[in-house]
Design an enzyme around this catalytic site. Sequence first.
Site, PDB file in Angstrom:
ATOM      1  N   CYS A 275      -9.712  56.811  99.953  1.00  0.00           N
ATOM      2  CA  CYS A 275      -8.884  56.732  98.888  1.00  0.00           C
ATOM      3  C   CYS A 275      -7.289  56.898  99.288  1.00  0.00           C
ATOM      4  O   CYS A 275      -6.432  55.987  99.247  1.00  0.00           O
ATOM      5  CB  CYS A 275      -9.164  57.326  97.587  1.00  0.00           C
ATOM      6  SG  CYS A 275     -10.658  57.177  97.049  1.00  0.00           S
TER       7      CYS A 275
ATOM      8  N   CYS B 181     -11.550  60.494  97.699  1.00  0.00           N
ATOM      9  CA  CYS B 181     -12.199  61.033  99.060  1.00  0.00           C
ATOM     10  C   CYS B 181     -10.842  60.489  99.858  1.00  0.00           C
ATOM     11  O   CYS B 181      -9.745  59.718  99.620  1.00  0.00           O
ATOM     12  CB  CYS B 181     -13.288  60.021  99.415  1.00  0.00           C
ATOM     13  SG  CYS B 181     -13.258  58.444  99.434  1.00  0.00           S
TER      14      CYS B 181
ATOM     15  N   ASP C 133      27.722  80.949 103.017  1.00  0.00           N
ATOM     16  CA  ASP C 133      28.016  80.394 101.770  1.00  0.00           C
ATOM     17  C   ASP C 133      28.727  79.284 101.543  1.00  0.00           C
ATOM     18  O   ASP C 133      28.270  78.136 100.717  1.00  0.00           O
ATOM     19  CB  ASP C 133      28.438  81.358 100.817  1.00  0.00           C
ATOM     20  CG  ASP C 133      29.743  81.578 100.797  1.00  0.00           C
ATOM     21  OD1 ASP C 133      30.319  81.872 102.136  1.00  0.00           O
ATOM     22  OD2 ASP C 133      30.740  81.617 100.059  1.00  0.00           O
TER      23      ASP C 133
ATOM     24  N   ASP D 166      28.291  86.496 107.008  1.00  0.00           N
ATOM     25  CA  ASP D 166      29.822  85.794 106.687  1.00  0.00           C
ATOM     26  C   ASP D 166      30.441  86.731 105.860  1.00  0.00           C
ATOM     27  O   ASP D 166      29.667  87.428 104.965  1.00  0.00           O
ATOM     28  CB  ASP D 166      29.636  84.384 106.059  1.00  0.00           C
ATOM     29  CG  ASP D 166      31.048  83.694 105.580  1.00  0.00           C
ATOM     30  OD1 ASP D 166      31.798  83.860 106.723  1.00  0.00           O
ATOM     31  OD2 ASP D 166      31.103  83.544 104.747  1.00  0.00           O
TER      32      ASP D 166
ATOM     33  N   ASP E 173      30.561  77.316 107.033  1.00  0.00           N
ATOM     34  CA  ASP E 173      29.349  78.088 107.662  1.00  0.00           C
ATOM     35  C   ASP E 173      28.180  77.180 108.329  1.00  0.00           C
ATOM     36  O   ASP E 173      27.436  77.546 108.940  1.00  0.00           O
ATOM     37  CB  ASP E 173      28.825  79.256 106.571  1.00  0.00           C
ATOM     38  CG  ASP E 173      29.752  80.220 106.357  1.00  0.00           C
ATOM     39  OD1 ASP E 173      30.714  80.522 107.139  1.00  0.00           O
ATOM     40  OD2 ASP E 173      29.592  80.558 105.428  1.00  0.00           O
TER      41      ASP E 173
END
Lengths: 855, 60
Positions: free
Chosen positions: A128, A125, A724, A533, A728
């Site tokens: 807990c 519950c 990549d 890019d 960048d």
Amino acid sequence: MPVSPRAFAAASTARPLERASTDRASTALERCFHCGEAVPPAARWRLSLDGAQRTFCCAGCLGVAQTIRAAGLCDFYVQRTEHAATPSDEHDPWSQYDLVTTDGARGSGADDRREIYLLLEGIRCAACAWLVETYVRRLAGVVEFDINFATRRARLVWAVSQISLSSVLRAVVEIGYRAYPYDAQRREALARREGRKLLTRTAVALLAMMQVMMFSVPGYVSSDGVEPDYQRLLDWASLVLTLPVVLYCAMPFFSGALRDLRIRRLGMDVPVALGVGAAFVASAWATVAGSGAVYFDSATMFIALLLVARYVEFRARERAGAAIEALARERPHTAERFANYPASDRTECVAASRLTPGDVVQVSTGASIPADGEVLAGCSSVEEALLNGESWPRAKAPGCTVLAGSVNRESPLIVRVTAAGDSTAAAALSRLVARAAEARPRAARIADRAAAWFVAALLIFAAGAALAWWAIDPSRVLIVTFAVLVVSCPCALSLATPAALASAAGALGRRGILAVRPDALEALSRVTHLVIDKTGTLTSGAIRLMAVEATGSLDRDRALAIAAALERGSAHPIATAVRNAGGRAMSAGEVVAIQGQGVEGVVEGRRYRFGRPAWVGALHDAPLPVDAVADATAICVALGDSSGWLARFSFGEALREGAIELVAAARNTGIAVSLVSGDRLPVVEHAAQLAGIAQGVSDATPEVKRAFIAERQREGHVVAMIGDGINDAPSLAQADVSLALADASALTQWTADIVVVSEDLRDVGRALDGARRTFRVIRQNVAWALVYNLIAIPLAAAGYVHPLAAAVGMSVSSILVVANASRLARIGSDAARAASEPRRAVAERKAPEWKSSTC
Amino acid sequence: MEILYLLIPLSVVLAFVIGAAFWWAVSSGQFDDLEGPAHRILLDDDSGRDSRRTPPDGGD
């Protein structure tokens, strides 16, 4: 089930404990304060807690209670709704997990912090979850600890220098729960159990619904009513059949409502539980008393249809999750490691997680590759569907890299491990995805809050309607209130968003598009400007042979074969490009490579030079052919011998697969595209022209790229950036949403919002399309839920809606919303592919690759 | 119509029996994979029995 009343009783009676141990009859009923198990007769485990003596069934429970008391967390016993699980005293299995993490593989930051996902057992519950969370957060060295109550998963960030993982796990055991490092198999077992339970509940409810409906048909169809004796029989039969529906099938709704109220929140279970509870109690009372209307049919139908909606949602969620789980699951557990490669062929079986870079393993046919690595021997094709969604196997030869989790299809491979266990590409990705799954998207959070307000308003409205009908016609109060509670559809409202998001995430995940940050899809759906890019993103980054032109006595193929023979041993990018272009097998002797100039060697008795035109020309002193003006967009290499020029080779960067389609698709949906690059202007212009991009910047430093994006944002654009490399990173951070491709650097992937695992740019287009469709579906769903509720609730309050019709309307609305969301599961599959295919064919005819004209 | 006093309780009992049977089917895992078996019937072993490369050991 609630514990507090009994706890209170135990506290007030202050029973004589000395006698308890001698009186068997009375102690047989005594239950452990912690776990609720029967206390053995001779038990001596007692502790004063909350101002009273408590008895425990074993030393384990006592220890747990002591720990909780010492930590000052006794509130747990007041708040809990279920007994805690009985702690077991097995030997210490936790220290093995330290091995997993001390090697630093899971590092999430630069310092000694580590991050891990744990699966918690015994959480029953909300109290807990609160207890475990509070207790673990207090440990020195624990930086972050969040439990997701719904999934039983927790995210732990800790400092290795201060605390070990096993101490955290032991601490969880100390208070009576268990935590394991997150394991897909274990999660699957839990999900299967949940699915089975839900299915049984749904089927039982449907069965009872049919039967109860049959019993109530006579009452609806007969004009002068059923004979009272038979009606009573039918009512009693309905009651017997409705009992398991309410007590068993509707249990999740009742316990959900109770949990919601306990943490002072209004969820969608509250009106459901209220409506069903009231209808059942009133009907049962009418049946026993023998007078009054019964609504068993409406109640069972409501629960049955609601469970059907939940089951549909559960299946959709599971299917969506499975695609992402697959990333983690498919990594094999064992590997065949060569004990001493290449001296001996003997292999030993070791756990895949124990492999270290440099190990050499054998991968037999049909097996999964246990770690990232490089092929040393063997040629085969490898299926990397898991990582890039590409079901077509890729050919692998010595020197190629292979990724953990891909499947070896044809013949055995011998692989040198470069990264194993948690540092493999697949593991890094699944960690990113797990992080995204823990955080809830803003859209879903808003929907949740809206649903809570909706429920509050609904309860007030239902109470108002009940009062009004009390004044108008007291006999209809119950039926109208029930109809109002049932007909309203907070489920549709609170399912509308998460169902669509989960479905889209699953579908995109199968295509290898992973939304790493929770809000990424939302931002992507609003994008108006796409910035790409160039090097490594729009182009593949590798140099490719574009054209060979024979200028002397040799034909084109022979020139290529000679060049390939000369370059056989070289790792230079041009050499790789020449070898990839093929050519017959010839062998060269006396090969000498001159740095920065080219290679010289003897092929079939003749001495050739292959390299810079000026250097090759020095061999024969003939003037360069007139048309050999250097093209700024290509690299020019010449082949010659002592008699003169033989051939001219031009090399250039090739556009990445799908680049043209991506630009076309973006333009079709009204998204502007620009190209940014640090390269020279002619090269960038050339690439832009090939891909069909009209604007962009060249010679850009990372700062210029970032400024370019900021400029577009000032113009009012929502900018997506695909990049990549590390350079960048600033622009990726500046953009509203950033995408990284699979071969991007790890850092770029970590900062990106979306990782596209395939190397195909078309998938970026799919992601854009998918995000738009997702938010279109969300808007449709929310609009539907609002319209439905605005019409249905007033009608129900006015007394025009029979409870039966209300049950049908509400459930159909929920199912409609989930079904609409599951349309998204087809993103990027057949329909989308069919749409992109013709365009691709046209594009390929126009410009098959990035060609440079002359050199 | 007195037969209803037998038939209606009987239908209730029947409903419970069906419920129990379904519970058994679910807990024995028959509903865990609802898609696999549909494909498996098309892909099962008797294609191997027909294949030229692996002749049947018993002959049929």
